[in-house]
Write a protein that holds these residues in place. Structure first.
Motif, short mmCIF file in Angstrom:
data_model
loop_
_atom_site.label_atom_id
_atom_site.label_comp_id
_atom_site.label_asym_id
_atom_site.label_seq_id
_atom_site.Cartn_x
_atom_site.Cartn_y
_atom_site.Cartn_z
N ILE A 189 5.57 4.35 2.32
CA ILE A 189 6.01 5.54 3.05
C ILE A 189 6.74 5.12 4.33
CG2 ILE A 189 5.14 7.52 4.40
CD1 ILE A 189 2.90 7.73 2.20
N ASN B 172 -2.08 16.96 0.12
CA ASN B 172 -3.42 16.41 0.30
C ASN B 172 -3.98 16.97 1.60
OD1 ASN B 172 -5.69 14.85 0.61
ND2 ASN B 172 -4.63 12.88 0.68
N SER C 214 1.30 6.34 -3.56
CA SER C 214 0.25 5.35 -3.35
C SER C 214 -0.17 4.94 -4.75
CB SER C 214 -0.92 5.97 -2.58
OG SER C 214 -2.02 5.09 -2.69
N LEU D 191 -8.93 8.50 -4.20
CA LEU D 191 -8.83 9.46 -5.29
C LEU D 191 -8.17 8.81 -6.49
CD1 LEU D 191 -5.56 10.90 -5.32
CD2 LEU D 191 -6.36 11.03 -2.99
N TYR E 23 -1.14 13.69 4.35
CA TYR E 23 -2.24 12.73 4.38
C TYR E 23 -2.43 12.23 5.83
CZ TYR E 23 -4.50 8.20 3.88
OH TYR E 23 -5.34 7.12 4.04
N GLU F 113 4.37 16.39 0.95
CA GLU F 113 3.63 16.04 -0.27
C GLU F 113 3.58 17.30 -1.11
OE1 GLU F 113 -0.17 15.17 1.47
OE2 GLU F 113 0.59 13.38 2.46
N GLY G 214 -1.65 -0.39 -3.46
CA GLY G 214 -0.22 -0.58 -3.68
C GLY G 214 0.54 0.69 -3.35
N THR H 73 -2.47 3.01 -5.26
CA THR H 73 -3.92 2.84 -5.12
C THR H 73 -4.69 3.93 -5.85
OG1 THR H 73 -3.29 2.22 -2.86
CG2 THR H 73 -5.64 2.35 -3.33
N LYS H 74 -4.04 5.06 -6.07
CA LYS H 74 -4.74 6.25 -6.58
C LYS H 74 -4.58 6.36 -8.10
CE LYS H 74 -5.03 6.71 -2.20
NZ LYS H 74 -6.18 6.20 -1.51
N ASP I 225 6.05 12.84 -1.40
CA ASP I 225 4.93 11.98 -1.80
C ASP I 225 4.31 12.63 -3.03
OD1 ASP I 225 2.40 10.84 -2.12
OD2 ASP I 225 2.08 10.54 0.02
N SER J 151 0.86 -1.18 0.00
CA SER J 151 0.00 0.00 0.00
C SER J 151 0.90 1.23 0.00
CB SER J 151 -0.90 0.01 1.25
OG SER J 151 -0.11 0.20 2.41
N GLY J 152 0.29 2.38 -0.19
CA GLY J 152 1.07 3.63 -0.11
C GLY J 152 1.69 3.79 1.26
N PHE K 247 -0.49 12.76 -5.68
CA PHE K 247 -1.49 13.58 -6.36
C PHE K 247 -1.11 13.84 -7.82
CE2 PHE K 247 -4.57 16.08 -3.44
CZ PHE K 247 -4.87 14.93 -2.73
#
Ligand SMILES: Cc1ncc(COP(=O)(O)O)c(C=O)c1O
Length: 439
Positions: A103, A171, A226, A368, A124, A167, A239, A228-229, A204, A98-99, A207
């Motif tokens: 991290i 975010n 991440s 997102l 985040y 980031e 991821g 995942t986004k 990060d 995952s993100g 975005f």
């Protein structure tokens, strides 16, 4: 090796072919999905060599690596890592489950108790939670300083500071951090430090994605994602990824092997086959719509403030034009929006509830970078780890703030759903005049 036919069918079904000419990486148009937890080692010596070589950078000799066990390394994930490193212009990439796994691994594999991080106040929510709930207990100091105030960052750096963390865009506020300015500062600090204690710049880039911003070109050392986004893009896989200098690779691989947060090969395959190839076309389409939605919201009488890097009103317009640039050199303001409502006209929570109840093209959900447009309220949802609305507001995300991640729908439909929610909640001027004229 003994002939397969001499074995019983049950055994043959368990083992399948002992060797196959049917596994050919070089001629697949779509990369194959490898999903084997363990690998045939052929000989004890080859197995021992695989263990010896694991975690060391082996230059590409044209020979396939010795795969041993999925948690150590695996071909599908490895192909994805190569693609991600190349997209960011980095030397190496290690993916994670995952993100947050990426991290935490990128930081924990470098830090020892007593070390310090200087981090931007707004990050985040779970990254904030990692800092306050975990690093505090593990003897790692985290100082929060506005990363755009370089003098303040300089003051916050001590001999124990190893990482500058932020980031950009942030975010959920979409504030940008000047990466080159922090590189310059890190260079000045590092002039007096040994190689193993250098101050590292971590960003990060979830975005913007590598399509919209390549932080290594501005001097970042480590880029986090991440997956995942936006990179996964379809909301089906979790991821994370760390893009780093080759020198960091052995420790990160060792960390991943021992803490175990690997990216499943099936997820890696989906990101490789669906996410990356569609990244540019998705972001271009989504940001086209995001521009329309941002402009429309900015003109709406119930909206107090809209933050979108593509708007003329965006406070860091020059930095946006410099940093948010895609592979073709075009400005890429992205698919994320943040806005606040005029609470005298519409209550933000009621607005979001109205969307949840009535809208078809906008979904109340966190996350997102999805094909679908998602709306959420960071201060009570994704950033609730900031513990109080006030704490969150002090860092730029007010309790009534709303985050929108634009999807692939028709812009007309998104505006129709947002407009309908406003119409349902705002008293119509005409109705008010009629009521007033009756009095
Ligand atoms: C900017 C940013 N970084 C990291 C993460 C964590 O990613 P994951 O949910 O894949 O662990 C998120 C999740 O929303 C995020 O928005």
């Amino acid at each position: 090796m003994a002939k397969k036919k001499a074995y019983k069918q049950t055994t043959r079904l368990v083992h399948g072919p002992s060797h196959s000419t049917k596994w050919d990486f070089t001629h697949h148009v779509t990369p194959p999905l490898s999903s084997s937890t363990t690998y045939r080692l052929d000989s004890a010596r080859r197995g021992a060599r695989g263990f010896q070589e694991f975690g060391h950078y082996v230059s590409d000799t044209g020979e396939a690596p010795i795969y041993i066990y999925d948690r150590l390394d695996e071909p599908t994930r490895s192909i994805l890592e190569g693609e991600l490193a190349e997209a960011e212009g980095g030397e190496a990439c290690v993916t994670f489950a995952s993100g947050m796994a990426a991290i935490s691994a990128a930081m924990s594999s470098v830090l020892v108790p007593g070390d310090e991080i200087v981090a931007h106040p707004m990050v985040y929510g779970c990254t904030h939670s990692l800092f306050v709930n975990w690093y505090a207990r593990q003897g790692i100091g985290v100082t929060r300083v506005d990363m755009n105030d370089v003098a303040a960052v300089r003051k916050a750096i001590t001999a124990r500071t190893r990482i500058l963390y932020f980031e950009s865009p942030v975010n959920p506020t979409l504030e940008l951090i000047d990466i080159a300015a922090l590189r310059k500062l890190a260079n000045a600090v590092n002039a007096g430090r040994p190689a193993e204690r250098k101050l590292l710049v971590y960003i990060d880039n979830t975005f913007a994605t590598p399509f919209g911003q390549r932080p290594l070109e501005f001097g970042a050392d480590v880029v986090l994602h991440s997956l995942t986004k936006n990179l996964g893009g379809f909301g089906t896989e979790l991821g994370g990824a760390v893009i780093c200098p080759r020198a960091m690779l052995p420790r990160l691989l060792l960390y991943r092997k021992d803490f175990g947060g690997i990216l499943a090969s099936k997820s890696a395959w989906s990101i490789l086959v669906y996410g990356l190839p569609t990244l540019a076309v998705r972001i271009k389409r989504q940001q086209y719509t995001a521009g329309k939605v941002a402009t429309w919201l900015e003109k709406h009488r119930a909206v107090k403030r809209v933050v979108y890097p593509g708007l003329e009103s965006f406070p860091q317009r020059a930095l946006a034009r410099k940093q948010l640039v895609n592979f073709d050199g075009d400005f890429t303001p992205g698919n994320m929006l943040y806005f606040e409502l005029d609470e005298r006209r519409v209550d933000a929570e009621r607005f979001v509830d109205q969307i949840a109840a009535e809208a078809y093209s906008v979904t109340l959900a966190v996350s997102l970078g999805h094909t679908k447009t998602l709306i959420e309220m960071p201060s009570s949802m994704t950033h609730s780890a900031y513990s109080s609305g006030e704490a969150c507001a002090a860092k730029g995300a007010t309790p009534g703030g709303i985050r929108l991640s634009i999807g692939l729908e028709s812009p007309t439909d998104i505006l129709r759903d947002l407009g309908a929610a406003f119409d349902a909640l705002i008293e119509k001027p005409r109705a008010r005049r009629t009521a007033a004229s009756r009095n």
